[in-house]
Design a protein around this motif. Structure first.
Motif, PDB file in Angstrom:
ATOM      1  N   ALA A 106       8.853 -20.395  30.473  1.00  0.00           N
ATOM      2  CA  ALA A 106       8.839 -19.054  31.080  1.00  0.00           C
ATOM      3  C   ALA A 106       9.517 -18.045  30.164  1.00  0.00           C
ATOM      4  CB  ALA A 106       9.520 -19.088  32.442  1.00  0.00           C
ATOM      5  N   LEU A 109       7.044 -17.186  27.488  1.00  0.00           N
ATOM      6  CA  LEU A 109       5.986 -16.366  28.072  1.00  0.00           C
ATOM      7  C   LEU A 109       6.474 -14.942  28.306  1.00  0.00           C
ATOM      8  CD1 LEU A 109       3.097 -16.261  29.085  1.00  0.00           C
ATOM      9  CD2 LEU A 109       3.939 -16.988  31.326  1.00  0.00           C
ATOM     10  N   ASP A 110       7.727 -14.797  28.682  1.00  0.00           N
ATOM     11  CA  ASP A 110       8.308 -13.468  28.875  1.00  0.00           C
ATOM     12  C   ASP A 110       8.288 -12.689  27.562  1.00  0.00           C
ATOM     13  OD1 ASP A 110       9.615 -11.482  30.503  1.00  0.00           O
ATOM     14  OD2 ASP A 110      11.473 -11.974  29.429  1.00  0.00           O
ATOM     15  N   ALA A 113       4.833 -11.447  27.000  1.00  0.00           N
ATOM     16  CA  ALA A 113       4.538 -10.328  27.889  1.00  0.00           C
ATOM     17  C   ALA A 113       5.189  -9.030  27.413  1.00  0.00           C
ATOM     18  CB  ALA A 113       4.996 -10.651  29.310  1.00  0.00           C
ATOM     19  N   ARG A 119       0.470  -8.063  26.164  1.00  0.00           N
ATOM     20  CA  ARG A 119       0.781  -7.946  27.586  1.00  0.00           C
ATOM     21  C   ARG A 119      -0.320  -7.296  28.409  1.00  0.00           C
ATOM     22  NH1 ARG A 119       5.661  -3.893  27.002  1.00  0.00           N
ATOM     23  NH2 ARG A 119       4.513  -1.990  26.553  1.00  0.00           N
ATOM     24  N   ASN A 128       1.578 -15.095  33.552  1.00  0.00           N
ATOM     25  CA  ASN A 128       2.964 -14.722  33.818  1.00  0.00           C
ATOM     26  C   ASN A 128       3.254 -14.783  35.322  1.00  0.00           C
ATOM     27  OD1 ASN A 128       5.523 -13.981  33.108  1.00  0.00           O
ATOM     28  ND2 ASN A 128       5.046 -11.853  32.710  1.00  0.00           N
ATOM     29  N   GLN A 129       2.340 -14.258  36.117  1.00  0.00           N
ATOM     30  CA  GLN A 129       2.507 -14.290  37.568  1.00  0.00           C
ATOM     31  C   GLN A 129       2.482 -15.736  38.082  1.00  0.00           C
ATOM     32  OE1 GLN A 129      -0.577 -12.342  39.807  1.00  0.00           O
ATOM     33  NE2 GLN A 129       0.664 -12.255  41.647  1.00  0.00           N
ATOM     34  N   SER A 132       5.706 -17.509  37.350  1.00  0.00           N
ATOM     35  CA  SER A 132       6.753 -17.056  38.276  1.00  0.00           C
ATOM     36  C   SER A 132       6.633 -17.766  39.620  1.00  0.00           C
ATOM     37  CB  SER A 132       6.678 -15.540  38.486  1.00  0.00           C
ATOM     38  OG  SER A 132       6.984 -14.869  37.300  1.00  0.00           O
TER      39      SER A 132
END
Length: 159
Positions: A106, A109-110, A113, A119, A128-129, A132
């Motif tokens: 994550a 991935l952040d 983004a 992004r 990304n969603q 999460s």
């Protein structure tokens, strides 16, 4: 203390059923995320990103460790838990290591983004969603299992 000293006591069905539902939801998230990763591997702008490659490595390690966990493998088909030892297996070292890999994935991935070029990619946004949601689900599973384990231990000590 020997295992034969423990008495079999059924776990509360609704509580464990909730955990099983979360595990099934998690498997669904993992499958959807793998489909997104597959699509993004065909987008050279994303696939060549070192952060995406790092994300993929950590996410894959997370999924492998989660799948190799003895407890999770048994729990998917289980209806009831008769001993808190199985609950402890559900929170084994593989699951905890998997959670760490998911957190690292994550984080990478952040970073993807945050890249202005990447992004805006709809699959990156969806990935990304999805990650999460998977992280939230993983946390709920672990919290619920910890609560069940504590409750099971307290019941055992009272007996």
């Amino acid at each position: 203390m020997e295992l034969q000293d423990f008495h079999l006591a059924p776990c509360q069905g609704a509580e464990f059923s909730d955990v099983l539902s979360l595990i099934q939801l998690q498997n669904s998230y993992i499958n959807k995320i793998y489909k997104l990763i597959y699509l993004l591997n065909h987008d050279l702008a994303v696939a060549t990103s070192s952060e995406f490659q790092e994300f993929s490595v950590h996410f894959n390690t997370f999924a492998q460790r989660q799948a190799s966990s003895e407890g999770f493998g048994q729990a998917i088909d289980a209806v009831k838990v008769y001993h808190y030892v199985l609950l402890e297996k559900l929170l084994d070292s593989q699951v905890l290591a998997a959670a760490e890999q998911l957190e690292m994935a994550a984080g990478h991935l952040d970073l993807i983004a945050r890249n202005p070029k990447l992004r805006i990619n709809p699959q990156v946004l969806l990935l990304n969603q999805s990650i999460s949601l998977l992280e939230e689900n993983q946390l709920k599973i672990m919290e619920n299992l910890e609560a069940l384990l504590i409750g099971s231990r307290q019941k055992h000590l009272q007996n």
